[in-house]
Design a protein around this motif. Structure first.
Motif, PDB file in Angstrom:
ATOM      1  N   ASP A  48      14.966  -0.939 -10.024  1.00  0.00           N
ATOM      2  CA  ASP A  48      13.637  -0.070  -9.883  1.00  0.00           C
ATOM      3  C   ASP A  48      13.179   1.082 -11.087  1.00  0.00           C
ATOM      4  O   ASP A  48      11.723   0.533 -10.438  1.00  0.00           O
ATOM      5  N   SER A  49      13.247   1.665 -11.886  1.00  0.00           N
ATOM      6  CA  SER A  49      12.388   2.239 -12.241  1.00  0.00           C
ATOM      7  C   SER A  49      11.818   1.208 -13.209  1.00  0.00           C
ATOM      8  O   SER A  49      11.379   2.045 -14.128  1.00  0.00           O
ATOM      9  N   ASP A  50      12.533   0.223 -14.363  1.00  0.00           N
ATOM     10  CA  ASP A  50      11.776  -0.558 -15.168  1.00  0.00           C
ATOM     11  C   ASP A  50      10.595  -1.063 -14.426  1.00  0.00           C
ATOM     12  O   ASP A  50      10.009  -0.891 -15.110  1.00  0.00           O
ATOM     13  N   ILE A  51      10.544  -1.122 -12.996  1.00  0.00           N
ATOM     14  CA  ILE A  51       9.532  -1.986 -12.493  1.00  0.00           C
ATOM     15  C   ILE A  51       8.145  -0.711 -12.411  1.00  0.00           C
ATOM     16  O   ILE A  51       7.105  -1.532 -12.294  1.00  0.00           O
ATOM     17  N   THR A  52       9.115   0.351 -11.467  1.00  0.00           N
ATOM     18  CA  THR A  52       8.072   1.283 -11.577  1.00  0.00           C
ATOM     19  C   THR A  52       7.291   1.950 -12.776  1.00  0.00           C
ATOM     20  O   THR A  52       6.376   2.696 -12.944  1.00  0.00           O
ATOM     21  N   THR A  53       7.824   1.417 -14.041  1.00  0.00           N
ATOM     22  CA  THR A  53       7.213   1.980 -15.580  1.00  0.00           C
ATOM     23  C   THR A  53       6.331   1.123 -15.659  1.00  0.00           C
ATOM     24  O   THR A  53       5.413   1.833 -16.359  1.00  0.00           O
ATOM     25  N   VAL A  67       4.073 -10.120  -2.505  1.00  0.00           N
ATOM     26  CA  VAL A  67       4.770  -9.480  -1.506  1.00  0.00           C
ATOM     27  C   VAL A  67       5.749 -10.363  -0.575  1.00  0.00           C
ATOM     28  O   VAL A  67       6.608  -9.973  -0.261  1.00  0.00           O
ATOM     29  N   SER A  68       5.434 -11.771  -0.213  1.00  0.00           N
ATOM     30  CA  SER A  68       6.410 -12.225   0.673  1.00  0.00           C
ATOM     31  C   SER A  68       7.766 -12.385  -0.173  1.00  0.00           C
ATOM     32  O   SER A  68       8.854 -12.516   0.402  1.00  0.00           O
ATOM     33  N   LYS A  69       8.089 -12.888  -0.956  1.00  0.00           N
ATOM     34  CA  LYS A  69       9.178 -13.333  -1.775  1.00  0.00           C
ATOM     35  C   LYS A  69      10.505 -12.033  -2.245  1.00  0.00           C
ATOM     36  O   LYS A  69      11.685 -12.134  -1.957  1.00  0.00           O
ATOM     37  N   LEU A  70       9.158 -10.772  -2.435  1.00  0.00           N
ATOM     38  CA  LEU A  70      10.156  -9.575  -2.391  1.00  0.00           C
ATOM     39  C   LEU A  70       9.795  -8.923  -0.881  1.00  0.00           C
ATOM     40  O   LEU A  70      10.865  -7.737  -1.046  1.00  0.00           O
ATOM     41  N   SER A  71       9.086  -9.759  -0.334  1.00  0.00           N
ATOM     42  CA  SER A  71       9.908  -8.800   1.281  1.00  0.00           C
ATOM     43  C   SER A  71       9.246  -7.495   1.234  1.00  0.00           C
ATOM     44  O   SER A  71       9.746  -6.545   1.970  1.00  0.00           O
ATOM     45  N   LEU A  72       8.277  -7.431   0.806  1.00  0.00           N
ATOM     46  CA  LEU A  72       7.402  -5.752   0.550  1.00  0.00           C
ATOM     47  C   LEU A  72       6.847  -4.879   2.164  1.00  0.00           C
ATOM     48  O   LEU A  72       6.238  -6.268   2.966  1.00  0.00           O
ATOM     49  N   THR A  73       7.131  -3.998   2.017  1.00  0.00           N
ATOM     50  CA  THR A  73       6.128  -3.083   3.481  1.00  0.00           C
ATOM     51  C   THR A  73       5.256  -2.541   2.971  1.00  0.00           C
ATOM     52  O   THR A  73       4.937  -2.023   1.639  1.00  0.00           O
ATOM     53  N   ASN A 118       8.641  -1.656  -1.926  1.00  0.00           N
ATOM     54  CA  ASN A 118      10.060  -2.031  -1.692  1.00  0.00           C
ATOM     55  C   ASN A 118      10.933  -1.226  -1.136  1.00  0.00           C
ATOM     56  O   ASN A 118      10.608  -0.039  -0.250  1.00  0.00           O
ATOM     57  N   GLU A 119      12.267  -1.428  -0.441  1.00  0.00           N
ATOM     58  CA  GLU A 119      13.830  -1.281   0.212  1.00  0.00           C
ATOM     59  C   GLU A 119      13.551   0.458  -0.118  1.00  0.00           C
ATOM     60  O   GLU A 119      14.231   1.373   1.089  1.00  0.00           O
ATOM     61  N   ASP A 120      13.625   0.182  -1.824  1.00  0.00           N
ATOM     62  CA  ASP A 120      14.000   2.083  -2.276  1.00  0.00           C
ATOM     63  C   ASP A 120      12.266   3.209  -2.246  1.00  0.00           C
ATOM     64  O   ASP A 120      12.467   3.927  -2.575  1.00  0.00           O
ATOM     65  N   GLY A 121      11.234   2.196  -1.042  1.00  0.00           N
ATOM     66  CA  GLY A 121      10.004   3.092  -1.361  1.00  0.00           C
ATOM     67  C   GLY A 121       9.154   2.643  -2.023  1.00  0.00           C
ATOM     68  O   GLY A 121       8.002   3.671  -2.255  1.00  0.00           O
ATOM     69  N   HIS A 122       9.287   2.343  -3.519  1.00  0.00           N
ATOM     70  CA  HIS A 122       8.686   1.754  -5.193  1.00  0.00           C
ATOM     71  C   HIS A 122       7.454   1.491  -4.148  1.00  0.00           C
ATOM     72  O   HIS A 122       7.263  -0.060  -4.180  1.00  0.00           O
ATOM     73  N   VAL A 123       6.129   1.931  -5.444  1.00  0.00           N
ATOM     74  CA  VAL A 123       5.255   0.661  -4.841  1.00  0.00           C
ATOM     75  C   VAL A 123       5.334  -0.402  -6.033  1.00  0.00           C
ATOM     76  O   VAL A 123       5.200   0.080  -7.182  1.00  0.00           O
ATOM     77  N   GLN A 153     -15.228  -5.594  -1.147  1.00  0.00           N
ATOM     78  CA  GLN A 153     -14.494  -6.724  -1.924  1.00  0.00           C
ATOM     79  C   GLN A 153     -13.243  -5.962  -2.158  1.00  0.00           C
ATOM     80  O   GLN A 153     -12.274  -5.141  -2.234  1.00  0.00           O
ATOM     81  N   ASP A 154     -11.964  -7.329  -2.082  1.00  0.00           N
ATOM     82  CA  ASP A 154     -10.482  -7.239  -2.383  1.00  0.00           C
ATOM     83  C   ASP A 154     -10.415  -7.194  -4.028  1.00  0.00           C
ATOM     84  O   ASP A 154     -10.519  -7.427  -4.311  1.00  0.00           O
ATOM     85  N   VAL A 155      -9.875  -6.121  -3.441  1.00  0.00           N
ATOM     86  CA  VAL A 155      -8.961  -5.576  -5.100  1.00  0.00           C
ATOM     87  C   VAL A 155      -7.659  -5.967  -5.243  1.00  0.00           C
ATOM     88  O   VAL A 155      -6.931  -5.393  -4.547  1.00  0.00           O
ATOM     89  N   TYR A 156      -6.817  -7.205  -5.815  1.00  0.00           N
ATOM     90  CA  TYR A 156      -5.061  -7.358  -5.309  1.00  0.00           C
ATOM     91  C   TYR A 156      -4.826  -6.722  -6.970  1.00  0.00           C
ATOM     92  O   TYR A 156      -4.691  -7.772  -8.168  1.00  0.00           O
ATOM     93  N   GLN A 157      -3.380  -6.287  -6.689  1.00  0.00           N
ATOM     94  CA  GLN A 157      -2.531  -5.630  -8.091  1.00  0.00           C
ATOM     95  C   GLN A 157      -1.144  -5.439  -7.812  1.00  0.00           C
ATOM     96  O   GLN A 157      -0.641  -5.076  -6.938  1.00  0.00           O
ATOM     97  N   VAL A 158      -0.211  -6.509  -8.965  1.00  0.00           N
ATOM     98  CA  VAL A 158       1.213  -6.261  -8.847  1.00  0.00           C
ATOM     99  C   VAL A 158       1.182  -5.649  -9.841  1.00  0.00           C
ATOM    100  O   VAL A 158       0.732  -5.615 -11.245  1.00  0.00           O
ATOM    101  N   ARG A 159       2.926  -4.760 -10.321  1.00  0.00           N
ATOM    102  CA  ARG A 159       3.259  -4.357 -11.759  1.00  0.00           C
ATOM    103  C   ARG A 159       2.781  -5.989 -12.897  1.00  0.00           C
ATOM    104  O   ARG A 159       3.977  -6.826 -12.313  1.00  0.00           O
TER     105      ARG A 159
END
Length: 70
Positions: free
Chosen positions: A3-8, A23-29, A45-50, A60-66
């Motif tokens: 998670d720390s690798d992802i959130t940085t 969102v579907s693949k990682l079952s994000l809430t 994710n399950e650990d509360g990381h965005v 206008q919709d703006v979609y962003q991912v890590r």
């Protein structure tokens, strides 16, 4: 990858399809927040990381991912 690798990683723009797939693949809430006239959903994710965000700015919709998950 931890998670720390992802959130940085910074957020990068993504297509709606790529966003929905992640969102579907990682079952994000979704965690919603309203600020002024903007709407934002943080997808956590399950650990509360965005991991991804969906923002509506000026109708206008703006979609962003890590970056490392784009």
């Amino acid at each position: 990858m931890t998670d720390s690798d992802i959130t940085t990683q910074p957020f990068v723009d993504a297509s709606k399809d790529a966003f929905d797939t992640l969102v579907s693949k990682l079952s994000l809430t979704a965690k919603s927040s309203l600020q002024c006239q903007d709407m934002q959903n943080d997808y956590i994710n399950e650990d509360g990381h965005v991991i991804a965000t969906h923002e509506m700015i000026a109708c206008q919709d703006v979609y962003q991912v890590r970056q490392n998950l784009a």
